[in-house]
Design an enzyme around this catalytic site. Structure first.
Site, mmCIF file in Angstrom:
data_model
loop_
_atom_site.group_PDB
_atom_site.id
_atom_site.type_symbol
_atom_site.label_atom_id
_atom_site.label_comp_id
_atom_site.label_asym_id
_atom_site.label_seq_id
_atom_site.Cartn_x
_atom_site.Cartn_y
_atom_site.Cartn_z
ATOM 1 N N GLY A 61 -3.891 -6.379 11.459
ATOM 2 C CA GLY A 61 -3.865 -5.239 10.397
ATOM 3 C C GLY A 61 -4.501 -5.925 9.166
ATOM 4 N N THR A 62 -3.856 -6.196 8.251
ATOM 5 C CA THR A 62 -4.263 -6.619 6.876
ATOM 6 C C THR A 62 -5.349 -7.664 6.867
ATOM 7 O OG1 THR A 62 -2.142 -5.946 5.891
ATOM 8 C CG2 THR A 62 -3.440 -7.753 4.708
ATOM 9 N N ASN A 90 0.836 -1.081 -0.205
ATOM 10 C CA ASN A 90 0.085 -0.053 -0.057
ATOM 11 C C ASN A 90 0.926 1.382 0.045
ATOM 12 O OD1 ASN A 90 -0.108 1.787 2.548
ATOM 13 N ND2 ASN A 90 0.156 -0.306 3.421
ATOM 14 N N LYS A 136 5.296 3.483 17.192
ATOM 15 C CA LYS A 136 5.284 2.623 16.149
ATOM 16 C C LYS A 136 6.622 2.692 15.400
ATOM 17 C CE LYS A 136 2.252 0.283 12.920
ATOM 18 N NZ LYS A 136 0.811 0.156 12.484
ATOM 19 N N ASN A 195 5.951 -1.836 11.559
ATOM 20 C CA ASN A 195 4.928 -1.130 10.413
ATOM 21 C C ASN A 195 5.360 -1.998 9.158
ATOM 22 O OD1 ASN A 195 3.876 0.473 8.679
ATOM 23 N ND2 ASN A 195 4.252 2.295 10.134
ATOM 24 N N GLY A 254 1.391 -9.384 9.933
ATOM 25 C CA GLY A 254 0.851 -10.664 9.210
ATOM 26 C C GLY A 254 0.066 -11.411 9.949
ATOM 27 N N ASN A 306 3.257 7.920 14.889
ATOM 28 C CA ASN A 306 3.641 7.059 13.894
ATOM 29 C C ASN A 306 4.842 7.681 13.259
ATOM 30 O OD1 ASN A 306 3.918 6.139 11.205
ATOM 31 N ND2 ASN A 306 1.836 6.511 10.480
ATOM 32 N N GLY A 343 -0.592 6.989 1.702
ATOM 33 C CA GLY A 343 -0.238 8.391 1.953
ATOM 34 C C GLY A 343 -0.690 9.191 3.033
ATOM 35 N N CYS A 382 5.931 5.729 8.812
ATOM 36 C CA CYS A 382 5.117 5.409 7.610
ATOM 37 C C CYS A 382 6.073 5.643 6.565
ATOM 38 C CB CYS A 382 4.021 6.600 7.411
ATOM 39 S SG CYS A 382 3.132 6.292 5.670
#
Lengths: 311, 265
Positions: free
Chosen positions: A274-275, A72, A169, A196, A253, A130, A75, A133
């Site tokens: 998450g995902t 991903n 994070k 992350n 994961g 964060n 942004g 990123c």
């Protein structure tokens, strides 16, 4: 059948009914998933990263599927602080479970301002900085790659957070993550969340063009779990030696209760899903239930499972 | 209200070249579904392919949900192998559908864009509403049998007076679907209250342009790479007029064409 395990944990200054949180950027502001989860099914959630001003994010395509994962480059699109406080936080505050607000600034001063405003909100249980990123030009990962910068941002946020626990994070896109975690701990963070996404890319061989408009993006999903486990184990070890009061929140994961258990065994006190929520909107709740069943089967509490790796 | 469930595959049959009709037992989703909405469907339970795919809802029959799909990549290839009796994870119905309230709307489908518009046509028929329907495809062979597909709930396009156009002239008018639409818009008397369009991007752009020229409201169904379907991942960004983005899964997939920045898309 084994008796129910005690799943409550105290992590990073926050009490959680169970150690499963929804991860930032994968769960919106919570309400998006309310049709799919029983109230109280998970320990809490970490919001989409909030910045002082709204951000529209990167041009599309922003996501692409890869083998056992996805990239991903969103942004940090988000509604901005004012909209978050006015229309997102009130609903979140009424839900069972902890509310951890992920926040993102382009400068130390912005992190401090966000910490000041969000720290004053009774509905916020903790802040997650964060500094990791990979998809923005300013701030983001740039802060997370140098121990000095991690320490500076963390100290500034802790000073303004009015006692609210600060989590940091961390990005896996560094040679050694332990110095970043130690710098965050030294500066007053109560927990570090890792990992992350891994900086990555995908190419279309027909067109020879990158599959993401941003060219590079962050890899997440089951493909990265072994990397996350290794880093959690290393960081947990480093913190235990120097800052035993600072916790690790593990992610990367996690698709099942046993994946979550592995992160706890490696040294995390809590985990983030998450995902997996993208692949199944009920995933976070299911994983919390599976983890509870695993703990019951092992006759161990969630807190006892944390850091129980046998070498 | 959207729900997530493991839906039993009732049938999964070819209805054209590389085109399949999937019937799922999913009463709660079927009951709530409106034309233009979609569902997220996991084509296999394992980690690869990882993500669910968005599919337009082609129709509902009792508690059954119909999905018309074309085999295009890894995911749809796997889906084509799903056997009756197996279960697939599905959540929905999702997103904003077509607004069917307009006076005598014109439905414009291109290729697989027929999937949601056949559902829209069915609902308009049910309420006895007048409408025009246009259906463009590459050639007669490129799609499900033009006049009829029996059994399994596929729709009888001919019965509903779809005006066909094909690029090779093998069926209907020889040309693009925008030509009969233009003819309709140029007709004296009452114009369509709205144009409802779904199809390839160049077709949608042309339809949007045509509608702007004739000052007719236009609803376009858009697609974008999507991970979650519920508004969280922010992957399915559609450039909007005036900057910023709209989410195909929340503000769409059906969007007023005047809100979309067609130059950036």
């Amino acid at each position: 059948m084994s008796p129910a395990a005690n799943m409550a944990v105290f992590v990073g200054g926050v009490r959680l009914a169970n150690p499963v949180l929804a991860a930032s950027g994968t769960f919106g502001y919570g309400r998006e998933y309310s049709p799919y989860l029983e109230p109280g099914a998970i320990g809490g959630l970490v919001t989409k990263g909030v910045s002082l001003e709204p951000r529209v994010g990167n041009p599309p395509p922003r996501i692409v599927e890869t083998a056992c994962g996805m990239l991903n480059a969103i942004g940090l699109a988000n509604v901005g602080l004012e909209e978050f406080l006015a229309h997102k936080l009130p609903w979140l505050s009424e839900q069972p479970g902890a509310v951890v607000v992920n926040l993102y600034g382009e400068s130390v001063a912005e992190f401090a301002e966000l910490a000041r405003r969000l720290g004053a909100e009774p509905g916020v249980d903790a802040l997650e900085l964060n500094v990791s990123c990979p998809n923005v030009k300013e701030g983001g990962m740039a802060f997370g790659c140098h121990p000095g910068a991690v320490g500076e941002v963390t100290a500034a946020a802790v000073a303004e957070a009015q006692g609210k626990p600060v989590w940091v994070k961390l990005t896996p896109n560094v040679t050694d993550l332990a110095p970043m975690a130690l710098a965050a701990a030294q500066a007053g963070a109560q927990a570090v969340s890792l990992i992350n996404t891994l900086l990555a890319m995908a190419i279309d061989p027909k067109t020879r063009r990158p599959k993401l408009a941003n060219v590079v993006g962050g890899l997440s999903g089951p493909a990265i779990k072994p990397v996350g486990l290794r880093m959690v184990w290393q960081v947990a070890g480093a913190l235990k030696a120097e800052h035993p009061g600072v916790d690790v929140v593990g992610l990367g994961g996690i698709m099942s209760g046993t994946d979550a258990a592995e992160y706890l065994i490696a040294g995390a006190k809590a985990v983030q899903v998450g995902t997996a929520s993208f692949t199944d909107p009920t995933a976070a709740g299911r994983i919390a239930a599976e983890l509870a069943a695993y703990c019951a089967g092992q006759e161990v509490s969630a807190a006892e499972l944390a850091g129980s790796l046998r070498i | 209200m959207s729900i997530s469930l493991k839906a039993k595959v009732m049938s999964n049959q070819p209805v054209g070249p590389e085109i399949f009709l999937l019937t799922l037992e999913a009463p709660a989703i079927a009951d709530a579904a409106r034309p233009g909405q979609f569902v997220m469907l996991r084509v296999s339970p394992g980690p690869d392919p990882l993500l669910a795919r968005p599919f337009s809802i082609h129709g509902v029959e009792g508690g059954k949900l119909l999905i018309l799909y074309q085999v295009k990549g890894k995911g749809t290839k796997l889906l084509a192998q799903a056997r009756p009796g197996s279960e697939l994870l599905v959540w929905g119905p999702l997103g904003r559908g077509f607004d069917l309230a307009a006076e005598r709307p014109a439905l414009v489908a291109g290729g697989m864009g027929i999937a949601p518009l056949a559902f829209a046509a069915e609902r308009l028929e049910e309420r006895g509403a007048a409408f025009d329907a246009f259906y463009g495809l590459a050639s007669k062979e490129a799609f499900i049998a033009w006049d009829s597909v029996s059994g399994d709930g596929a729709f009888f396009l001919e019965d509903w007076g779809w005006n066909g156009a094909s690029e090779d002239g093998s069926v209907g008018l020889h040309g693009l679907v925008t030509e009969p639409l233009r003819t309709r818009l140029e007709q004296d008397g009452e114009r369509p209250g709205a144009v409802l369009a779904c199809g390839p991007l160049p077709m949608l752009k042309a339809v949007a342009l045509l509608c702007a020229e004739f000052e007719v409201a236009c609803q376009t169904s858009l697609e974008a790479p999507m991970a979650c379907g519920v508004g969280a991942c922010l992957g399915c960004a559609i450039p909007s007029v005036g900057g910023g983005y709209l989410r195909a899964c929340q503000e769409g997939p059906v969007m007023d064409a005047s809100l979309v920045d067609w130059k950036k898309i």
